[in-house]
Design an enzyme around this catalytic site. Structure first.
Site, PDB file in Angstrom:
ATOM      1  N   TYR A  33       0.831  -1.196   0.000  1.00 51.77           N
ATOM      2  CA  TYR A  33       0.000   0.000   0.000  1.00 51.77           C
ATOM      3  C   TYR A  33       0.866   1.247   0.000  1.00 51.77           C
ATOM      4  CZ  TYR A  33       0.933   0.947   4.978  1.00 51.77           C
ATOM      5  OH  TYR A  33       1.544   1.257   6.177  1.00 51.77           O
ATOM      6  N   ARG A  52       8.179   3.902  -4.677  1.00 53.50           N
ATOM      7  CA  ARG A  52       8.276   2.941  -3.571  1.00 53.50           C
ATOM      8  C   ARG A  52       7.249   1.813  -3.755  1.00 53.50           C
ATOM      9  NH1 ARG A  52       7.723   5.214   2.398  1.00 53.50           N
ATOM     10  NH2 ARG A  52       5.550   5.379   1.710  1.00 53.50           N
ATOM     11  N   ARG A 100      -8.202 -20.278  -1.272  1.00 52.56           N
ATOM     12  CA  ARG A 100      -7.167 -20.121  -0.247  1.00 52.56           C
ATOM     13  C   ARG A 100      -6.110 -21.219  -0.324  1.00 52.56           C
ATOM     14  NH1 ARG A 100      -5.263 -21.491   4.636  1.00 52.56           N
ATOM     15  NH2 ARG A 100      -4.320 -19.821   5.843  1.00 52.56           N
ATOM     16  N   HIS A 102      -1.543 -21.296   0.286  1.00 48.30           N
ATOM     17  CA  HIS A 102      -0.373 -20.443   0.505  1.00 48.30           C
ATOM     18  C   HIS A 102       0.414 -20.171  -0.775  1.00 48.30           C
ATOM     19  CE1 HIS A 102      -1.347 -21.359   4.627  1.00 48.30           C
ATOM     20  NE2 HIS A 102      -0.404 -20.544   5.065  1.00 48.30           N
ATOM     21  N   GLU A 182      12.104   2.730  14.260  1.00 44.93           N
ATOM     22  CA  GLU A 182      11.160   3.733  13.764  1.00 44.93           C
ATOM     23  C   GLU A 182       9.889   3.657  14.599  1.00 44.93           C
ATOM     24  OE1 GLU A 182       9.719   2.941   9.759  1.00 44.93           O
ATOM     25  OE2 GLU A 182       9.911   0.796  10.066  1.00 44.93           O
ATOM     26  N   LEU A 207      11.072   1.378   7.217  1.00 41.98           N
ATOM     27  CA  LEU A 207      10.492   1.836   5.966  1.00 41.98           C
ATOM     28  C   LEU A 207      11.210   3.130   5.583  1.00 41.98           C
ATOM     29  CD1 LEU A 207       8.146   1.310   3.899  1.00 41.98           C
ATOM     30  CD2 LEU A 207       6.976   3.172   5.073  1.00 41.98           C
TER      31      LEU A 207
HETATM   32  N1  PDD Z   1       2.847   5.135   7.379  1.00 39.17           N
HETATM   33  N2  PDD Z   1       7.476   3.952   8.978  1.00 39.17           N
HETATM   34  C1  PDD Z   1       6.325   3.250   9.009  1.00 39.17           C
HETATM   35  C2  PDD Z   1       6.303   1.949   9.710  1.00 39.17           C
HETATM   36  C3  PDD Z   1       5.192   3.767   8.361  1.00 39.17           C
HETATM   37  O1  PDD Z   1       4.051   3.062   8.374  1.00 39.17           O
HETATM   38  C4  PDD Z   1       5.258   5.034   7.726  1.00 39.17           C
HETATM   39  C5  PDD Z   1       4.083   5.639   7.026  1.00 39.17           C
HETATM   40  C6  PDD Z   1       6.482   5.723   7.731  1.00 39.17           C
HETATM   41  C7  PDD Z   1       6.660   7.045   7.047  1.00 39.17           C
HETATM   42  O2  PDD Z   1       6.682   6.907   5.648  1.00 39.17           O
HETATM   43  P1  PDD Z   1       6.187   8.080   4.689  1.00 39.17           P
HETATM   44  O3  PDD Z   1       6.957   9.288   5.064  1.00 39.17           O
HETATM   45  O4  PDD Z   1       6.547   7.600   3.333  1.00 39.17           O
HETATM   46  O5  PDD Z   1       4.717   8.237   4.902  1.00 39.17           O
HETATM   47  C8  PDD Z   1       7.570   5.140   8.354  1.00 39.17           C
HETATM   48  C9  PDD Z   1       1.671   5.510   6.651  1.00 39.17           C
HETATM   49  C10 PDD Z   1       1.421   6.961   6.643  1.00 39.17           C
HETATM   50  C11 PDD Z   1       0.496   4.689   7.172  1.00 39.17           C
HETATM   51  O6  PDD Z   1       0.714   3.497   7.369  1.00 39.17           O
HETATM   52  O7  PDD Z   1      -0.590   5.216   7.361  1.00 39.17           O
END
Ligand code: PDD
Length: 286
Positions: A33, A52, A100, A102, A182, A207
């Site tokens: 996503y 990405r 379903r 795997h 993070e 991420l």
């Molecule tokens: N989340 N790290 C994680 C685990 C994230 O889920 C996100 C973003 C980020 C920041 O990435 P970016 O700057 O590209 O949005 C870092 C989105 C917003 C979400 O899951 O809603």
């Protein structure tokens, strides 16, 4: 006005939009996503997000069901039809619907593409930035590939809820060595003794945030040094400032971590300055 979502080639009223119970996204969280900010009716850093998405698809051997140009049109259509000025678009691609099993579905099974747009509350976001947020730390129990933006978010969801239950806004995830990787849905930053911005390297442990990457540019223009290195939770407790970044939050100052006051306990100038300057740097495409 009723909200409109996109599902596999059709624009459908949000309340009626759905996918098969055989969808791999539903059964296995076998999907990817993106969340892109809409600001003033424009998509922020669309290019980075779509790049990405393509990378996530490659890493999971998932074929995107539409070309990038078509995807861009769909996102714009959703912004327009839902009259989103400030908010987000969300898009998700799964390995499609199949009995379903795997094993991957047989070749030719079309991937599922779902997208929708929602309005944000700019005033509420600003109020949160003014007060700053609090964070709790939790062990990072995710799989070893959080660099892929997969919809398999169970550890993130549990961490986020645990933060809320503790009265905090975000959870910072800490690896086995004691380093902050993070947040559950954001990247984590501190300002070190020398005034440099410190954030975990964009390796397979985090991420690689699109907002994070853009902030490198914002920071450089403000004469700030950036150091990509892991930082320990103990170092974060003593930092002069801390903040999170992400498409849904842009920059939010962190004023406490696990009951340790950060800096003065109020949003600091570095985080607030980055937030204020962000949209001057991020490409906004109509
Ligand atoms: N989340 N790290 C994680 C685990 C994230 O889920 C996100 C973003 C980020 C920041 O990435 P970016 O700057 O590209 O949005 C870092 C989105 C917003 C979400 O899951 O809603």
């Amino acid at each position: 006005m009723s909200r409109v979502a996109y599902v596999n080639g059709r624009y459908i009223r949000h309340a009626e939009a759905g996918v098969s119970i055989n969808d791999r996204g539903f059964l296995f969280a076998d999907g990817i996503y993106e969340v892109i900010e809409v600001f003033g009716g424009r998509l922020i850093d669309e290019e980075g997000h779509l790049q990405r998405l393509a990378r996530s698809a490659r890493e999971l051997r998932l074929d995107l069901p539409v070309a990038e140009a078509a995807l861009r049109r769909i996102l714009r259509e959703l912004v327009a039809r839902n009259r989103v000025s400030d908010g987000h678009v969300y898009l998700q691609v799964t390995r499609g619907a199949a009995k379903r099993d795997h094993f991957f579905p047989k070749a030719g099974t079309p991937a599922t593409l779902v997208a929708f747009a929602h309005r944000g509350d700019r005033a509420a976001a600003e109020a949160r930035a003014q007060s700053g947020i609090t964070v709790i730390s939790l062990p990072d129990i995710r799989w070893k590939r959080p660099d892929i933006k997969s919809t398999s978010l169970l550890p993130n969801v549990l961490a986020k809820q645990q933060a809320r239950d503790a009265g905090a806004y975000e959870a910072w995830l800490v690896d086995a060595q004691g380093f902050v990787t993070e947040g559950s849905s954001s990247n984590a930053w501190i300002v070190d003794d020398a005034g440099a911005l410190v954030t975990h390297p964009a390796d397979s442990a985090i991420l690689s945030g699109i907002t994070r990457a853009r902030l490198f540019q914002v920071a450089a223009a403000r004469g700030l040094n950036i150091v990509e290195r892991p930082f320990a939770l103990a170092e974060a407790f003593k930092a002069s400032e801390a903040f999170i970044s992400g498409a849904t939050t842009i920059v939010l100052p962190v004023v406490a971590i696990d009951d340790h006051k950060i800096g003065s306990g109020a949003p600091g100038p570095v985080a607030s300055g980055l937030r204020a300057a962000f949209h001057d740097f991020a490409p906004a495409t109509p």
